[in-house]
Design a protein around this motif. Structure first.
Motif, PDB file in Angstrom:
ATOM      1  N   GLY A 115     -14.905 -13.593   4.584  1.00  6.49           N
ATOM      2  CA  GLY A 115     -13.645 -13.141   4.012  1.00  6.49           C
ATOM      3  C   GLY A 115     -12.792 -14.245   3.430  1.00  6.49           C
ATOM      4  O   GLY A 115     -11.656 -13.986   2.995  1.00  6.49           O
ATOM      5  N   LEU A 116     -13.311 -15.474   3.412  1.00  7.67           N
ATOM      6  CA  LEU A 116     -12.522 -16.589   2.880  1.00  7.67           C
ATOM      7  C   LEU A 116     -12.188 -16.356   1.408  1.00  7.67           C
ATOM      8  O   LEU A 116     -13.047 -15.973   0.620  1.00  7.67           O
ATOM      9  N   GLY A 117     -10.973 -16.612   1.048  1.00  2.00           N
ATOM     10  CA  GLY A 117     -10.534 -16.388  -0.322  1.00  2.00           C
ATOM     11  C   GLY A 117      -9.957 -14.999  -0.478  1.00  2.00           C
ATOM     12  O   GLY A 117      -8.796 -14.842  -0.873  1.00  2.00           O
ATOM     13  N   LEU A 118     -10.739 -13.977  -0.157  1.00  2.00           N
ATOM     14  CA  LEU A 118     -10.242 -12.604  -0.248  1.00  2.00           C
ATOM     15  C   LEU A 118      -9.103 -12.377   0.732  1.00  2.00           C
ATOM     16  O   LEU A 118      -8.056 -11.817   0.375  1.00  2.00           O
ATOM     17  N   ARG A 119      -9.314 -12.798   1.978  1.00  2.00           N
ATOM     18  CA  ARG A 119      -8.270 -12.637   2.977  1.00  2.00           C
ATOM     19  C   ARG A 119      -7.011 -13.401   2.568  1.00  2.00           C
ATOM     20  O   ARG A 119      -5.898 -12.875   2.648  1.00  2.00           O
ATOM     21  N   ASP A 120      -7.199 -14.644   2.129  1.00  2.00           N
ATOM     22  CA  ASP A 120      -6.064 -15.476   1.736  1.00  2.00           C
ATOM     23  C   ASP A 120      -5.308 -14.849   0.566  1.00  2.00           C
ATOM     24  O   ASP A 120      -4.066 -14.826   0.552  1.00  2.00           O
ATOM     25  N   ALA A 121      -6.066 -14.334  -0.403  1.00  2.00           N
ATOM     26  CA  ALA A 121      -5.434 -13.693  -1.555  1.00  2.00           C
ATOM     27  C   ALA A 121      -4.628 -12.473  -1.118  1.00  2.00           C
ATOM     28  O   ALA A 121      -3.546 -12.195  -1.650  1.00  2.00           O
ATOM     29  N   GLY A 122      -5.155 -11.744  -0.135  1.00  2.00           N
ATOM     30  CA  GLY A 122      -4.442 -10.577   0.381  1.00  2.00           C
ATOM     31  C   GLY A 122      -3.125 -10.954   1.028  1.00  2.00           C
ATOM     32  O   GLY A 122      -2.089 -10.320   0.786  1.00  2.00           O
ATOM     33  N   TYR A 123      -3.147 -11.986   1.849  1.00  2.00           N
ATOM     34  CA  TYR A 123      -1.906 -12.430   2.496  1.00  2.00           C
ATOM     35  C   TYR A 123      -0.895 -12.918   1.460  1.00  2.00           C
ATOM     36  O   TYR A 123       0.307 -12.616   1.546  1.00  2.00           O
ATOM     37  N   VAL A 124      -1.385 -13.678   0.495  1.00  2.00           N
ATOM     38  CA  VAL A 124      -0.486 -14.221  -0.531  1.00  2.00           C
ATOM     39  C   VAL A 124       0.134 -13.087  -1.351  1.00  2.00           C
ATOM     40  O   VAL A 124       1.347 -13.067  -1.604  1.00  2.00           O
ATOM     41  N   PHE A 125      -0.699 -12.125  -1.769  1.00  2.00           N
ATOM     42  CA  PHE A 125      -0.196 -11.049  -2.624  1.00  2.00           C
ATOM     43  C   PHE A 125       0.750 -10.117  -1.875  1.00  2.00           C
ATOM     44  O   PHE A 125       1.898  -9.893  -2.290  1.00  2.00           O
ATOM     45  N   PHE A 126       0.271  -9.561  -0.757  1.00  2.00           N
ATOM     46  CA  PHE A 126       1.060  -8.530  -0.075  1.00  2.00           C
ATOM     47  C   PHE A 126       2.312  -9.095   0.588  1.00  2.00           C
ATOM     48  O   PHE A 126       3.409  -8.560   0.417  1.00  2.00           O
TER      49      PHE A 126
END
Length: 324
Positions: A266-277
């Motif tokens: 989930g690296l990258g995807l998870r981070d992008a989710g936290y940053v966006f939401f």
């Protein structure tokens, strides 16, 4: 191209995908400020987080056991708990956070001598978790969408819920799955048809027991609420004073996002989710990225317990084989 070469190519692609996303997300964040924020963690929340992690593992194993028992497979709860922990460890090395399910299926199939029932139980366990995730998110997303004036926050979980319900309907009705096999001509393979029919029998066992469904969904909701609470506590430890309400809406969506098998753990995807939401909630860029890294660190640290359990199982099996 050989199967091994394809797997290596796929793994390389996922590593590049995760690496690229991580670079884009963190390239402008001062390393010193990131390190300083993580170093200033409020450790008072750590004991509660650890307790919740262990309770979640036990609850997950209990739910899994309920599905297995309904299908005539009796595996002790401690064994399932250890298998769950080892599955979490496997997630560190397989290309998504559902990778550990393959170990769970293999281990229980070996112990029960029933591969199909093992697959069905893991699928039901995972599906019930996803269903609880989306429902929790949907309950909060309507208010979030109204507050931010963005219908996406409501339509996203709604569409995912409709998709899950469509899959569930297809499995319960059975006919849509048979039509799919016929349309794709997969029904030419007797073994696949036989396995599908056995899978349907397991699904029928689950659906026939309303008390079972009530229990597993209750456990699923409790588990997902606990995960949301863990992320909220991690945010508090980073001195981010954000309402729990936002976490109940966004953590389920981030969890579903990181389950997409296009990255490593989930690296990258998870981070992008936290940053966006969580960027919508007023958290700073430094806080959103720190929260993603902190969650990853906690998940990896906890998963290492599964590595110790796996080593213990391996040594015990070797000792048994040698008769020592």
């Amino acid at each position: 191209m050989s199967r091994t070469a394809k797997k290596r190519l796929l793994l390389t692609g996922k590593m590049l995908f995760s690496g690229t996303l991580m670079f884009l997300l963190y390239r402008k964040i001062p390393a010193g400020e990131l390190t300083a924020l993580l170093a200033s963690l409020d450790l008072r929340f750590l004991p509660l987080i650890v307790v919740l992690l262990f309770l979640n593992t036990a609850a997950s194993a209990w739910k899994w056991r309920l599905f297995l028992l309904a299908d005539g497979v009796n595996i002790p709860l401690p064994t399932l708990t250890v298998t769950y922990l080892i599955g979490s460890f496997y997630n560190l090395f397989l290309p998504s956070n559902i990778g550990g399910d393959s170990y769970r299926i293999y281990d229980i199939a070996k112990k029960s001598s029933s591969g199909v029932r093992s697959v069905a139980s893991v699928f039901a366990d995972r599906f019930s978790g996803f269903l609880a995730l989306v429902i929790l998110s949907l309950l909060s997303s309507a208010q979030v969408a109204r507050q931010f004036g963005n219908i996406f926050f409501f339509l996203g979980p709604l569409l995912i819920l409709l998709l899950l319900l469509a899959v569930l309907t297809a499995l319960v009705k059975e006919k849509p799955v048979r039509l799919f096999l016929a349309a794709t001509r997969l029904n030419r393979f007797p073994l696949l048809v036989s396995l599908t029919e056995k899978f349907f029998l397991s699904v029928q066992c689950y659906g026939a027991d309303r008390r079972l469904l009530l229990k597993v969904m209750t456990i699923s909701f409790a588990f997902q609420l606990s995960v949301i609470t863990i992320v909220w506590l991690l945010a508090l430890s980073l001195h981010a004073q954000i309402s729990f309400f936002y976490f109940s809406a966004f953590v389920p969506l981030i969890t579903l996002l990181e389950a997409v098998p296009i990255s490593i753990f989930g690296l990258g995807l998870r981070d992008a989710g936290y940053v966006f939401f969580f960027g919508w909630t007023g958290m700073t860029e430094l806080q959103t990225r720190s929260l993603a890294l902190l969650f990853f660190g906690v998940a990896v640290s906890y998963s290492l317990i599964g590595g110790i359990a796996y080593l213990g199982r391996t040594l015990a099996a070797a000792k048994k084989e040698t008769g020592a």
